[in-house]
Design an enzyme around this catalytic site. Sequence first.
Site, PDB file in Angstrom:
ATOM      1  N   GLN A   1      -6.248   3.599   3.564  1.00 21.97           N
ATOM      2  CA  GLN A   1      -5.760   3.660   2.193  1.00 21.97           C
ATOM      3  C   GLN A   1      -6.929   3.857   1.226  1.00 21.97           C
ATOM      4  OE1 GLN A   1      -2.525   3.808   1.463  1.00 21.97           O
ATOM      5  NE2 GLN A   1      -2.997   4.106  -0.697  1.00 21.97           N
TER       6      GLN A   1
ATOM      7  N   LYS B   1       4.826   2.488   2.998  1.00 18.61           N
ATOM      8  CA  LYS B   1       4.625   3.312   4.203  1.00 18.61           C
ATOM      9  C   LYS B   1       5.199   2.613   5.432  1.00 18.61           C
ATOM     10  CE  LYS B   1       0.672   5.627   2.149  1.00 18.61           C
ATOM     11  NZ  LYS B   1      -0.762   5.923   2.074  1.00 18.61           N
TER      12      LYS B   1
ATOM     13  N   ASP C   1      -3.346  11.621   7.332  1.00 24.07           N
ATOM     14  CA  ASP C   1      -3.520  12.099   5.953  1.00 24.07           C
ATOM     15  C   ASP C   1      -3.921  13.566   5.883  1.00 24.07           C
ATOM     16  OD1 ASP C   1      -3.005  10.383   3.819  1.00 24.07           O
ATOM     17  OD2 ASP C   1      -4.831   9.222   4.135  1.00 24.07           O
TER      18      ASP C   1
HETATM   19  N1  LIG Z   1      -5.108   7.494   2.298  1.00 20.06           N
HETATM   20  C1  LIG Z   1      -4.461   7.819   1.166  1.00 20.06           C
HETATM   21  N2  LIG Z   1      -4.702   7.100   0.050  1.00 20.06           N
HETATM   22  C2  LIG Z   1      -4.050   7.459  -1.090  1.00 20.06           C
HETATM   23  C3  LIG Z   1      -3.112   8.523  -1.105  1.00 20.06           C
HETATM   24  C4  LIG Z   1      -2.900   9.252   0.076  1.00 20.06           C
HETATM   25  O1  LIG Z   1      -2.123  10.244   0.130  1.00 20.06           O
HETATM   26  N3  LIG Z   1      -3.584   8.863   1.198  1.00 20.06           N
HETATM   27  N4  LIG Z   1      -2.365   8.799  -2.253  1.00 20.06           N
HETATM   28  C5  LIG Z   1      -2.352   7.824  -3.330  1.00 20.06           C
HETATM   29  C6  LIG Z   1      -1.383   6.689  -3.176  1.00 20.06           C
HETATM   30  N5  LIG Z   1      -0.191   6.927  -2.374  1.00 20.06           N
HETATM   31  C7  LIG Z   1      -0.286   6.977  -1.040  1.00 20.06           C
HETATM   32  O2  LIG Z   1      -1.126   6.384  -0.416  1.00 20.06           O
HETATM   33  C8  LIG Z   1       1.116   6.853  -2.973  1.00 20.06           C
HETATM   34  C9  LIG Z   1       1.272   6.823  -4.335  1.00 20.06           C
HETATM   35  C10 LIG Z   1       2.542   6.686  -4.908  1.00 20.06           C
HETATM   36  C11 LIG Z   1       3.652   6.578  -4.093  1.00 20.06           C
HETATM   37  C12 LIG Z   1       5.015   6.349  -4.660  1.00 20.06           C
HETATM   38  O3  LIG Z   1       5.989   6.588  -3.981  1.00 20.06           O
HETATM   39  N6  LIG Z   1       5.100   5.860  -5.878  1.00 20.06           N
HETATM   40  C13 LIG Z   1       6.383   5.541  -6.496  1.00 20.06           C
HETATM   41  C14 LIG Z   1       6.164   4.525  -7.584  1.00 20.06           C
HETATM   42  C15 LIG Z   1       5.687   3.217  -7.083  1.00 20.06           C
HETATM   43  C16 LIG Z   1       5.302   2.297  -8.253  1.00 20.06           C
HETATM   44  O4  LIG Z   1       4.182   2.418  -8.729  1.00 20.06           O
HETATM   45  O5  LIG Z   1       6.136   1.513  -8.636  1.00 20.06           O
HETATM   46  C17 LIG Z   1       6.995   6.802  -7.099  1.00 20.06           C
HETATM   47  O6  LIG Z   1       6.229   7.747  -7.434  1.00 20.06           O
HETATM   48  O7  LIG Z   1       8.193   6.849  -7.235  1.00 20.06           O
HETATM   49  C18 LIG Z   1       3.497   6.629  -2.744  1.00 20.06           C
HETATM   50  C19 LIG Z   1       2.233   6.774  -2.179  1.00 20.06           C
HETATM   51  C20 LIG Z   1      -3.735   7.190  -3.482  1.00 20.06           C
HETATM   52  N7  LIG Z   1      -4.255   6.756  -2.232  1.00 20.06           N
END
Ligand SMILES: Nc1nc2c(c(=O)[nH]1)N[C@@H](CN(C=O)c1ccc(C(=O)N[C@@H](CCC(=O)O)C(=O)O)cc1)CN2
Length: 291
Positions: free
Chosen positions: A97, A53, A120
Amino acid sequence: MTAQKLDGKAAAAEIKAELAVRVAALKERGITPGIATVLVGADPASQLYVGMKHRESESIGMNSIQRELPADATQAEVEALIDELNADPACHGYIVQLPLPKHLDTDAILERIDPAKDADGLHPTNLGRLVLNVNSPITTPLPCTPRGVIELLIRNGYDLAGKHVVVVGRGVTIGRSIGLLLTRREYNATVTLTHTGTADLAHHLRDADVIVAAAGVKHIVRAEDVKPGAAVLDVGVTREVDPETGKSKVHGDVAPDVAEVAGWLSPNPGGVGPMTVALLMTNVVEAAERG
Ligand SMILES: Nc1nc2c(c(=O)[nH]1)N[C@@H](CN(C=O)c1ccc(C(=O)N[C@@H](CCC(=O)O)C(=O)O)cc1)CN2
């Protein structure tokens, strides 16, 4: 059939390029959009997401403020940090988070966020506006992952109107809120929300034009339960250590052979995850534009 890829990395790159222009315009007015994150504890996945982020936001000229508390932080300590960010004029939007350590009251913490800075879109006031303002344009932050799923489909030319969307999982960041967005007049989809209490998941999945799989259960969506040509969005993440390499591997909620049946499929990783980050940045830029 081999499904058309819903490429989240490419769509997120497009959004970021558009946001960079808006950030530059804000800077000309003396405003640098500022995003902040609150991370409690040292969960490696949460550290990874928070790092992404900040990196992505800084890459388009935004300010980023990274705040961390130890895993044993008290409710009062987290709330004091929330109050600080609510009062900080350099922070236009921020997130806490999730998940938080179990001893903390997540709902009370999310409710303490200033709704205008709720990047969020998970504050009760913002979710409430999503429920109430069905016929007027939304001017408050929207939940990032649901917004990311919809953007990913639309940017790939997919028309949601009249489609039956089956959501798997009732988690707070997507399952509970995506139906509120998809059933608005601008999208006009019909939504079924399934969860661990659903009697016959396969029955619902077989009727779906669009499946949003956000249960966090490895390969819960199987090829035999997917209607040929359906659009399938793989949101859930299960991390397992590969016994051969000893490295952690990400598995989605969608079994790999679904690609042979589906018409559209988001990879995981590389699908909805990057969209979540791009739409989070969008929420903060929009908050800065609102002033
Ligand atoms: N406050 C929040 N907490 C969480 C959220 C949220 O939207 N708000 N969502 C998830 C986690 N998340 C963002 O926080 C999130 C998850 C995955 C990705 C991402 O880009 N993943 C990559 C892979 C990364 C890896 O594991 O190697 C992908 O999908 O290509 C971004 C954000 C829970 N918590």
